[in-house]
Design a protein around this motif. Structure first.
Motif, short mmCIF file in Angstrom:
data_model
loop_
_atom_site.label_atom_id
_atom_site.label_comp_id
_atom_site.label_asym_id
_atom_site.label_seq_id
_atom_site.Cartn_x
_atom_site.Cartn_y
_atom_site.Cartn_z
N LEU A 120 0.84 -1.19 0.00
CA LEU A 120 0.00 0.00 0.00
C LEU A 120 0.88 1.24 0.00
O LEU A 120 1.93 1.27 0.65
N MET A 121 0.45 2.26 -0.72
CA MET A 121 1.13 3.54 -0.71
C MET A 121 0.26 4.58 -0.03
O MET A 121 -0.95 4.65 -0.28
N ALA A 122 0.87 5.36 0.86
CA ALA A 122 0.21 6.51 1.47
C ALA A 122 1.00 7.76 1.07
O ALA A 122 2.18 7.67 0.70
N PHE A 123 0.38 8.92 1.18
CA PHE A 123 0.99 10.14 0.65
C PHE A 123 1.10 11.25 1.68
O PHE A 123 1.39 12.40 1.34
N ALA A 124 0.91 10.89 2.94
CA ALA A 124 1.08 11.87 4.01
C ALA A 124 1.49 11.12 5.27
O ALA A 124 1.07 9.97 5.48
N PRO A 125 2.30 11.70 6.14
CA PRO A 125 2.72 11.00 7.35
C PRO A 125 1.58 10.90 8.35
O PRO A 125 0.62 11.68 8.30
N PRO A 126 1.65 9.91 9.27
CA PRO A 126 0.61 9.81 10.30
C PRO A 126 0.68 11.02 11.24
O PRO A 126 1.75 11.61 11.43
N PRO A 127 -0.44 11.38 11.82
CA PRO A 127 -0.44 12.54 12.71
C PRO A 127 0.43 12.36 13.94
O PRO A 127 0.98 13.33 14.47
N ARG A 128 0.57 11.14 14.41
CA ARG A 128 1.50 10.84 15.50
C ARG A 128 1.79 9.35 15.49
O ARG A 128 1.04 8.58 14.88
N PRO A 129 2.87 8.91 16.13
CA PRO A 129 3.21 7.48 16.11
C PRO A 129 2.06 6.62 16.62
O PRO A 129 1.37 6.96 17.57
N GLY A 130 1.87 5.49 15.93
CA GLY A 130 0.83 4.56 16.33
C GLY A 130 -0.47 4.73 15.59
O GLY A 130 -1.33 3.85 15.65
#
Length: 301
Positions: free
Chosen positions: A54-64
């Motif tokens: 899977l490809m995502a195009f933005a980082p997660p808002p915080r770890p986890g």
């Protein structure tokens, strides 16, 4: 509060002693469960191992936390699991550690059915209850590589197939203590992981050669006669089988020595012969004797 992710604590689990559950992809039971040995049971279940990258195009808002949408799947893939193998803590020992007990049962199922079965994961609880507390379940990847090669038409497991495994499991496990049979079975079991037909037919025949040990002289003649005698009673059926076996071995030689691609018929024939030879050995409960087989061929016994 500080953005430091602490993963949930897993339940205690010792793969060497605790009950475990192996997911078997490609096997569907036509009954709720089937007991193979005390403490060793096949059971219907459902889970799906999702395979695409899977490809995502933005980082997660915080770890986890997950990456935000959109996600893009790169291709298709995955494995649907409809059967699990339960190995209880007090299961009857058959000469393997617990993880290899799961491998061996599934290897026998692959042998009997000729189907590309896989064990993608094992878990410490039935897969039907993992969803109630997935964060505490121990789920361990096992076979998550490339899909296995199909060498026979798709078919399901019949009651007769399951009874064959049940009846011969102990004898097959005892034969695995012999390095010759062990090498022959493991060679065959790994042949379906080779996607190139030219290599696959060579490896399938290597399993037969390991089992029958034709020697250094007149290899084709001795090997094909011994195999025809192992698999068929005397008479015209055995004679025709010898001709077909020799043609298949010639295709193996073309792949090994000249780089020729075997046709589909000879490729699948090699796997059918290897499966038949290994199952005949298991049913007899002993290694085939090459010299005895050649004597029976010459005397039409």
């Amino acid at each position: 509060m500080e953005g430091t992710y602490v993963p949930p604590r897993k339940d205690a689990f010792d793969i060497g002693t605790d009950t475990l559950y192996g997911a078997i992809g490609g096997l569907e039971l036509h009954c709720p469960h089937f007991d193979l040995l005390p403490g060793l049971r096949l059971r219907s279940t459902f889970c799906r191992v999702i395979a695409p990258y899977l490809m995502a195009f933005a980082p997660p808002p915080r770890p986890g936390l997950p990456h935000p949408n959109p996600w893009v799947a790169l291709g298709e893939g995955g494995l649907t699991v409809l059967t699990e193998l339960e190995l209880t803590a007090d299961a009857e020992a058959i000469g393997f550690d617990r993880l290899n007990t799961v491998w061996f049962v599934v290897a026998l199922l692959r042998l009997r059915l000729g189907q590309p079965l896989q064990v993608p994961v094992i878990a410490d609880r039935p897969f039907s209850v993992v969803k109630s507390a997935p964060e505490s379940a121990n789920i361990i990847p096992v076979e998550l590589g490339a899909p296995l090669v199909r060498t026979t038409p798709h078919r399901g497991a019949t009651q007769s197939d399951l009874q064959w495994i049940q009846s011969h499991l102990r004898a097959a496990a005892a034969l695995m203590q012999d390095p010759i049979f062990n090498r022959a079975l493991q060679t065959f079991d790994r042949a379906v992981a080779v996607p190139y037909p030219g290599a696959g037919i060579v490896i399938a025949w290597a399993s037969i050669e390991s089992l029958l040990r034709p020697g250094q002289q007149r290899i084709t003649e001795r090997l094909c006669r011994a195999l025809a005698t192992l698999l068929h009673p005397p008479g015209s059926t055995r004679d025709r089988a010898f001709t077909e076996i020799a043609a298949c071995y010639e295709a193996r030689g073309g792949a090994a020595h000249a780089g020729h691609m075997p046709d589909t018929k000879q490729f699948t024939k090699a796997f059918d012969l290897a499966r038949a030879a290994l199952m005949a050995t298991i049913e007899q409960g002993r290694l085939p004797c090459r010299d005895e087989l050649l004597r029976r061929w010459s005397q039409k016994l």
